[in-house]
Enzyme design. Structure first.
Site, short mmCIF file in Angstrom:
data_model
loop_
_atom_site.label_atom_id
_atom_site.label_comp_id
_atom_site.label_asym_id
_atom_site.label_seq_id
_atom_site.Cartn_x
_atom_site.Cartn_y
_atom_site.Cartn_z
N ILE A 514 0.81 -1.20 -0.04
CA ILE A 514 0.32 0.03 -0.13
C ILE A 514 0.99 1.35 -0.04
O ILE A 514 0.57 2.25 -0.85
CB ILE A 514 -0.95 0.01 1.11
CG1 ILE A 514 -1.95 -1.26 1.27
CG2 ILE A 514 -1.60 1.45 1.44
CD1 ILE A 514 -3.21 -0.88 0.06
N ARG A 517 2.55 2.06 -3.32
CA ARG A 517 1.66 2.51 -4.35
C ARG A 517 1.14 3.65 -4.23
O ARG A 517 0.84 4.79 -4.77
CB ARG A 517 0.51 1.41 -4.71
CG ARG A 517 -0.66 1.74 -5.54
CD ARG A 517 0.03 2.13 -6.78
NE ARG A 517 -1.14 2.36 -7.84
CZ ARG A 517 -0.93 2.35 -9.07
NH1 ARG A 517 0.15 1.98 -9.84
NH2 ARG A 517 -2.00 2.90 -9.98
N GLU A 518 1.19 4.21 -2.98
CA GLU A 518 0.37 5.43 -2.59
C GLU A 518 1.19 6.44 -2.51
O GLU A 518 1.16 7.55 -3.08
CB GLU A 518 -0.41 5.42 -1.01
CG GLU A 518 -1.46 4.46 -0.84
CD GLU A 518 -2.64 4.82 -1.45
OE1 GLU A 518 -2.64 6.18 -1.83
OE2 GLU A 518 -3.72 4.50 -1.29
N SER A 519 2.63 6.34 -1.96
CA SER A 519 3.49 7.59 -2.01
C SER A 519 4.79 7.28 -2.27
O SER A 519 5.79 8.06 -2.35
CB SER A 519 3.41 7.82 -0.38
OG SER A 519 4.15 7.01 0.47
N TYR A 625 -4.85 0.37 -9.26
CA TYR A 625 -4.26 0.21 -8.20
C TYR A 625 -4.37 -1.20 -7.65
O TYR A 625 -3.35 -1.57 -6.94
CB TYR A 625 -5.03 1.31 -7.23
CG TYR A 625 -4.98 1.17 -5.76
CD1 TYR A 625 -4.13 2.56 -5.55
CD2 TYR A 625 -5.38 0.44 -4.78
CE1 TYR A 625 -3.79 2.46 -3.99
CE2 TYR A 625 -5.11 0.57 -3.45
CZ TYR A 625 -4.10 1.72 -3.04
OH TYR A 625 -4.03 1.79 -1.62
#
Length: 658
Positions: A514, A517-519, A625
């Site tokens: 997570i 992928r997010e940051s 995502y």
């Protein structure tokens, strides 16, 4: 971008702390106690920070003193830049030019643009034109046009007129800097009705109706009446069910019908197509307009999986204006309905290059498998299983082969040689030392534009050594080097990740997936939607989860702390995991798009294959995502444990969720 939102859980998530969790907590507490690990600032680094304080106070004697003491220091240019920037009206042009000559980097560009705006305000057009460089700033483009108008030499007027018309037509709202250009166009009667109509069209397309009403003041009363009717039709697209008023000009009637039909297609694509067929001749629509509308209508139907979408898309893809998007949606609809022969037909309509993409090769194999053509399916699966990605892992499961990670070892680095070639690296090193992360990121951004492609991997290694993991990942992406797994999938913040994974009974590899992928491990990143930090938490979500686990501080500053963000983000993951009975696919989709959308996307589903469900998610962002997080989680699991979970074991069938 994270768009998750939450509703109250049906059960309170379990947040027990085991004995191992207590030990990890103690370890982390000790690791966060200030120690000598923080490097002491050098004299020049301290002078730099003191100089910055002097600049903020505009202490001229102190600024002069520090500039002298910092001579030869890599960050002297930052002190000069901020001093000149804050005192642009008092800084002699000679100093500005000297700085620009010595700093052909982004600082030079920023200062040049600020200086040019000053020159424009002082009407020093000759100096402005001498030092102007093409800029993205609309203000500067208008100042440049005005400078040409004022100089009025040779071809200046012709160039100025061309630029002025382009600016006026291209922007529904012009900034104050463009007012002189606007006045010049009006005073010289260069604003033709055609130009005004084009700009009104642009404003209405962008639904800037008040702007369109302002612009129509340049038209006759009759034309103003047509603009008002145009706006009314676009705002209430159902009006096109009847023939439009004959008092509208052919241009306005055509544009109004097209824009209204596009809006109507979002609500009722079948009706929009019916009206297009009925009135296309009435409004003299061109072939291009008709094909574009048919494509948009078909896609609008597809986005909502309307029953008519198959027929509409097939018409576009076989006789109309097909694109990769229309072809993909035709295949996606066949996939959602498990129409394997239709899926094969849709894939065969695709251009060869598109057909060869891993995604469509996988689904071609699945279609072969479902139509009892196992030899053809296994041949594709075995080929795809060599790849280290989502479809490669799925294919390896189908072919009963091990996953192929294919990591590439990192070569040794000659730091001195690399820094000598790229002075920006020395500036970045110093900016990190004095804790100016925003400026260091700007340096990285511009460095990657200029660096030789063969040096990007070495630059990534250096970034990783400096714990600048987002920049390492970015450098490798620019270089298209995908096999450096140590650099692309680092495991920083291991203590809080492992602690919270244990505490919340979730896989630490999933947390890393997570975060990646997010940051990409940037703790200060913030999305346009307001999501913050490593795990891109929405403040509302953070506040709710904080209440559940006893964390009161959920402000923006609090969420940019890696430790705090991981604590709240992993607790939210635990909540989603429990909500979906441990289904990582649904939980991951909900983390990105929100549980309310997952509920909508699973409506009516019963034991639906997870790979099909993922690739038929309505939102393209969420489709990508979920696949990325599953792929990254698998890689992180291998890096953390030396083994991995097969996707087939963590992707159970999908049924309707609550």
């Amino acid at each position: 971008m994270n768009r998750h939102s939450i509703t109250s859980p049906t059960r309170t998530p379990h947040f027990q702390v085991t004995f191992l969790g207590l030990l990890l907590s103690l370890f982390i507490l000790i690791s966060f106690i200030p120690s000598q690990a923080h490097a002491k600032l050098t004299n020049q680094q301290q002078d730099f920070l003191d100089a910055w304080e002097a600049i903020k106070k505009n202490d001229r004697p102190a600024i002069a003193k520090y500039k002298k003491r910092l001579k030869g220091y890599p960050l002297l240019s930052y002190i000069q830049y901020h001093d000149y920037r804050r005192n642009i009206n008092k800084t002699p042009d000679t100093l500005i030019l000297e700085f620009l000559n010595e700093n052909p980097n982004y600082l030079g560009t920023y200062l040049r643009n600020r200086w040019l705006k000053k020159l424009a305000s002082q009407k020093k057009w000759k100096t402005f034109l001498t030092h102007y460089q093409p800029a993205k700033s609309i203000d500067l483009q208008c100042h440049h046009t005005n400078a040409l108008i004022e100089r009025n030499q040779g071809s200046d007027r012709k160039t100025a007129l061309s630029q002025a018309k382009t600016l006026w037509k291209s922007h529904a709202k012009l900034p104050k800097a463009c007012y002189p250009v606007d006045n010049w166009l009006r005073n010289n009667k260069y604003l033709t009705a055609e130009i005004v109509w084009q700009r009104i069209d642009l404003a209405i397309q962008k639904r800037q109706f008040s702007r369109a009403r302002t612009l129509m003041k340049d038209l006759s009363k009759k034309d103003q009446s047509m603009v008002k009717q145009w706006i009314r039709i676009v705002r209430k697209p159902s009006l096109i069910k009847k023939p439009l008023a004959k008092k509208l000009s052919p241009y306005v009637a055509s544009r109004a019908f097209v824009q209204a039909a596009k809006n109507l297609a979002s609500k009722d694509p079948v009706l929009a197509k019916k009206l297009l067929d009925q009135y296309q001749k009435n409004y003299h629509l061109s072939k291009t307009q008709i094909l574009d509308l048919e494509r948009r209508i078909a896609l609008r139907a597809a986005y909502k999986y309307k029953p008519a979408s198959e027929e509409l898309l097939n018409l576009v893809n076989t006789q109309g204006d097909k694109t990769e998007e229309t072809l993909r949606w035709q295949a996606q609809i066949a996939l959602k309905k498990s129409n394997w022969l239709d899926l094969m037909d849709a894939i065969n309509l695709m251009p060869k290059e598109m057909q060869q993409k891993t995604k469509w090769q996988y689904w071609k194999a699945r279609a072969f498998e479902q139509t009892k053509q196992n030899d053809q399916a296994q041949k594709i699966y075995r080929q795809l299983a060599k790849k280290r990605d989502y479809y490669g892992f799925l294919s390896a499961d189908k072919a009963k082969l091990p996953y192929r990670f294919n990591p590439k070892p990192v070569s040794k680095l000659n730091h001195a040689q690399l820094i000598k070639k790229y002075p920006a690296l020395q500036r970045i090193k110093e900016l990190l030392a004095v804790d100016w992360p925003k400026s260091s990121r700007s340096e990285w951004h511009h460095l990657l534009k200029e660096a030789d492609e063969n040096d990007l991997t070495a630059i990534a290694v250096m970034a990783s050594e400096w714990r600048q993991h987002p920049q390492a990942i970015r450098s490798l992406a620019v270089a298209k080097q995908w096999d450096q797994l140590d650099l692309r999938f680092p495991t920083p913040h291991k203590e809080p990740v492992m602690l919270n994974a244990e505490k919340n009974k979730i896989d630490p590899a999933w947390i890393y997936g997570i975060i990646r992928r997010e940051s990409a491990f940037n703790p200060e990143t913030r999305s346009s939607a307001g999501a913050v930090g490593l795990m891109q938490l929405m403040p509302k979500t953070a506040k709710y989860i904080g209440q559940q686990i006893g964390v009161k501080q959920t402000s923006w500053k609090h969420l940019t702390s890696a430790k705090n963000n991981i604590e709240l983000g992993s607790a939210y993951m635990a909540y989603l995991s429990e909500r979906y009975q441990g289904n990582i696919v649904l939980a991951t989709a909900a983390y990105n798009a929100g549980p309310h959308r997952v509920k909508r996307w699973t409506k009516g589903q019963k034991n639906f294959p997870a790979d099909q469900w993922v690739d038929t998610i309505t939102f393209s962002e969420t489709r990508a995502y979920v696949k990325a997080v599953l792929e990254y989680t698998t890689i992180f699991k291998s890096r953390l444990n030396g083994n991995y979970d097969r996707l087939r074991d963590i992707m159970p069938t999908i049924s309707e969720s609550k």
